[in-house]
Scaffold this active site. Structure first.
Site, short mmCIF file in Angstrom:
data_model
loop_
_atom_site.label_atom_id
_atom_site.label_comp_id
_atom_site.label_asym_id
_atom_site.label_seq_id
_atom_site.Cartn_x
_atom_site.Cartn_y
_atom_site.Cartn_z
N HIS A 1 103.79 87.64 10.09
CA HIS A 1 102.30 87.51 10.35
C HIS A 1 101.98 86.67 11.72
CE1 HIS A 1 99.33 89.88 8.24
NE2 HIS A 1 100.43 90.12 7.17
N HIS B 1 97.06 84.62 -0.77
CA HIS B 1 97.03 85.98 -0.32
C HIS B 1 96.78 86.97 -1.56
CE1 HIS B 1 98.76 89.67 1.53
NE2 HIS B 1 98.18 89.10 2.57
N HIS C 1 91.79 92.79 3.86
CA HIS C 1 92.50 93.78 4.85
C HIS C 1 91.50 94.99 5.14
CE1 HIS C 1 95.57 91.60 2.64
NE2 HIS C 1 96.21 91.72 3.78
N HIS D 1 94.09 86.47 8.61
CA HIS D 1 95.56 85.80 8.57
C HIS D 1 95.76 84.87 9.41
CE1 HIS D 1 95.83 89.84 6.23
NE2 HIS D 1 96.49 89.01 5.62
N HIS E 1 102.07 96.46 11.50
CA HIS E 1 101.96 95.41 10.62
C HIS E 1 102.49 96.09 8.96
CE1 HIS E 1 99.33 94.35 7.04
NE2 HIS E 1 99.89 93.16 7.07
N HIS F 1 105.69 95.11 6.48
CA HIS F 1 105.68 95.10 4.98
C HIS F 1 106.67 95.86 4.20
CE1 HIS F 1 102.59 92.02 4.14
NE2 HIS F 1 101.99 92.38 5.22
N PHE G 1 100.69 93.35 -1.74
CA PHE G 1 99.96 92.32 -1.16
C PHE G 1 99.93 91.09 -2.27
CE2 PHE G 1 96.96 95.03 1.65
CZ PHE G 1 97.85 94.80 2.79
CU1 C2O Z 1 97.45 90.31 4.36
CU2 C2O Z 1 100.24 91.67 5.97
O1 C2O Z 1 98.98 91.15 4.67
#
Ligand code: C2O
Length: 587
Positions: A365, A182, A203, A212, A331, A335, A352
């Site tokens: 995810h 990642h 992203h 993902h 999303h 995070h 990230f």
């Molecule tokens: Cu690649 Cu939720 O991030």
């Protein structure tokens, strides 16, 4: 190139399909609540377990649209690049994003400090790369809701993660190596091959879901292999359902391999996730906001497939063209909500480069990915008419991963569009947001607009959002038409958490309540540092339902309110306009 078709079975009823999936996939039965199918059967008639059924249906649909049909034929024959020229209304000259060159992997950059990270995110290099072919699906891996798993499941999952952590540090399947995937794909370690210093970034574009999905696919297979269980499936954090809105309990046991201490300690259970990031402290209001956000980002706010998936990103173009509704909404919020404010850069989940170090990342995810499958296969097509991106630059974009046998493989977006062909599915859980359209607000909206003395949009942009901004924006057309609100030339400081909520004809108070017709949508980002300057992004919010529910379709202008949820500046909006919505391709 073309993958082998898995042995598929055609189920004609949802119940039969569910029974069959449960019986061969998982030691513990995970039956859907019957109410799920009864409640949703009408609006989602095509519960498709069979890959043949799905593919067959796609082909039949495409037959009626000549252009798509021809391209699909070419894909079948392998004429991928030539096919690009057939898409006359798309950017046919560009090429898909190519996988990174691992031997040119550079250092990733730390957020805030702008310095090199103290770790090397780069994966081991190897000479041999093979084109991945999806193996036949012998066992369906059914991903369970993380709040509903059995003790036996938790035991197995723990053991698998523990073994992953104990693999030699240079084994590409090792826990940190996996986390670093990642970091490398998201923090500027890779350039687009042959494109100078243009970043490769997964992203803030249409590559978000596919990348993902593949990432979790191999992660799951590695875990299954480490415990000798080919049915092992990752759990999903069911944050779209009130029953799943706390951090899943199995992740907060300090003795567990699933534990990570770098999390926001104020948000441990029983804290309820705040997908709206409004800071509202009334739990019931937070749940209500969450369901409204889900409805808006899944259904109400999107006109085209790209509005949901993210904007086109092609070889030779700047990264971060613009995230889709799901990526920038729920999303991003999860995070940021889990990331630890005691850490310099909200590690682990809040950034990230470090997100993959928290086992909860993959569970989060899995739900993000589940949203994609729900959007593709379960949302009624009268509400979401356009569900497919057929652009070859999307379908042929490619990534590299190490598989469960340490083999470096090249995978393409087109091979990950159907989760059942990939051998995984999700436990059926009720979708309480499915009918969560906010209540109409007619009379009040009119008063608010007519009494406002907000300036015209054309007179104030660009504007840095360090406080609430209100502007009048002319509608594209009088009367009933599908219209989109476009926030354009958004310039962001990528090192900061940023969030802006957008309201139309909203009153001054209660900006922390989102369950109202005037809430149009959200822009938000997880901090991530690329060592090059970020380009400008735009987002689009569909206003059709909003016009109906506010009774403002006959007005000449609307009052748009932009509410920043972060501290300070960090985001500049270049302009706001309302355009007529382009026609959708129905899928
Ligand atoms: Cu690649 Cu939720 O991030």
């Amino acid at each position: 190139m073309a993958s082998l078709s898995p042995p598929c079975t055609l189920f004609t009823t949802a119940a039969a399909a569910q029974t069959a999936v449960s019986s061969n996939s998982s030691p513990q039965p995970r039956f859907a609540k019957p109410s799920y199918f009864f409640t949703h059967a009408k609006t989602s008639p095509s519960f498709r377990v069979s890959c043949n059924a799905r593919n067959g249906e796609q082909n039949m649909k495409n037959d009626s649209e000549g252009k798509v049909d021809r391209r699909n034929m070419l894909f079948g024959l392998g004429g991928l690049y030539g096919a690009a020229n057939l898409a006359s209304n798309q950017l046919a000259t560009a090429e898909p994003i190519k996988p990174p060159e691992l031997d040119k992997c550079g250092t990733a950059t730390n957020l805030n400090t702008g310095e090199k990270l103290d770790i090397n995110c780069c994966p081991p290099t190897t000479q041999r790369i093979i084109d991945y072919r999806l193996p036949p699906v012998r066992y369906m891996r059914t991903r369970p809701s993380a709040h509903r798993v059995t003790p036996e499941y938790i035991f197995k999952y723990n053991m698998a993660i523990d073994r992953m952590k104990r693999l030699p540090a240079d084994d590409p399947r090792n826990f940190m190596q996996q986390a670093n995937i990642h970091c490398a794909y998201c923090n500027g370690a890779y350039d687009q091959p042959g494109q100078g210093t243009l970043d490769l970034q997964v992203h803030n574009s249409w590559l978000f879901f596919p990348f993902h999905r593949w990432y979790l696919y191999f992660y799951e297979r590695i875990l299954g292999k480490l415990i000798g269980d080919p049915t092992f499936a990752l759990p999903f954090w069911n944050w779209d359902n009130p029953k799943g809105m706390t951090m899943p309990p199995m992740f907060v046991d300090p003795k567990s391999a699933l534990y990570d201490e770098k999390r926001n300690q104020s948000n441990l259970p029983p804290a309820v996730i705040d997908l709206g990031m409004t800071g509202n402290t009334d739990t019931l209001q937070v749940v209500t906001n969450n369901l409204t956000i889900m409805y808006t980002e899944m259904i109400r706010g999107n006109q085209t497939a790209e509005d949901f998936m993210g904007n086109p990103y092609r070889e030779g173009t700047e990264p971060n063209p613009g995230p889709g509704a799901s990526e920038r909404g729920s999303h991003t919020a999860a995070h940021v909500w889990v990331g630890d404010p005691r850490q310099p850069s909200s590690e682990n989940l809040g950034n990230f480069y470090s997100a993959g170090r928290d086992p909860l990342f993959y569970c989060h995810h899995a739900n993000v990915d589940r949203m994609w499958t729900l959007w593709q296969y379960f949302l009624p097509s009268n509400k979401v008419p356009d569900k497919k991106i057929t652009d070859p630059d999307f379908l042929n974009a490619a990534f590299l991963f190490y598989d469960e046998n340490k083999q470096l493989v090249r995978v393409t977006v087109k091979d990950c569009l159907d989760n059942l062909r990939m051998g995984f599915d999700y436990e059926r859980i009720d979708l309480p947001w499915l009918d969560y359209r906010p209540p109409p607000q007619t009379a009040r909206a009119r008063v608010i607009k007519t009494t406002s003395d907000a300036p015209l949009a054309s007179t104030i942009f660009p504007v840095t959002l360090d406080k609430i901004i209100r502007v009048q924006v002319p509608k594209a057309k009088k009367g009933k038409a599908d219209e989109l609100l476009v926030l354009e030339n958004i310039e962001v400081d990528t090192t900061k958490f940023l969030k802006v909520d957008v309201f139309v004809n909203d009153e001054d108070d209660n900006i922390n309540e989102l369950d109202k017709a005037s809430y149009a949508g959200t822009y938000a980002q997880v901090p991530h540092k690329t060592n090059k300057k970020a380009n400008k992004t735009s987002i689009r919010l569909k206003l059709t339902d909003l016009y109906d529910d506010m009774d403002i379709e006959d007005d000449d202008t609307v009052l748009v309110t932009l509410v920043p949820r972060h501290q300070g500046g960090g985001i500049t909006i270049g302009g706001i306009k309302i355009i007529e919505a382009p026609a959708t391709k129905s899928s």
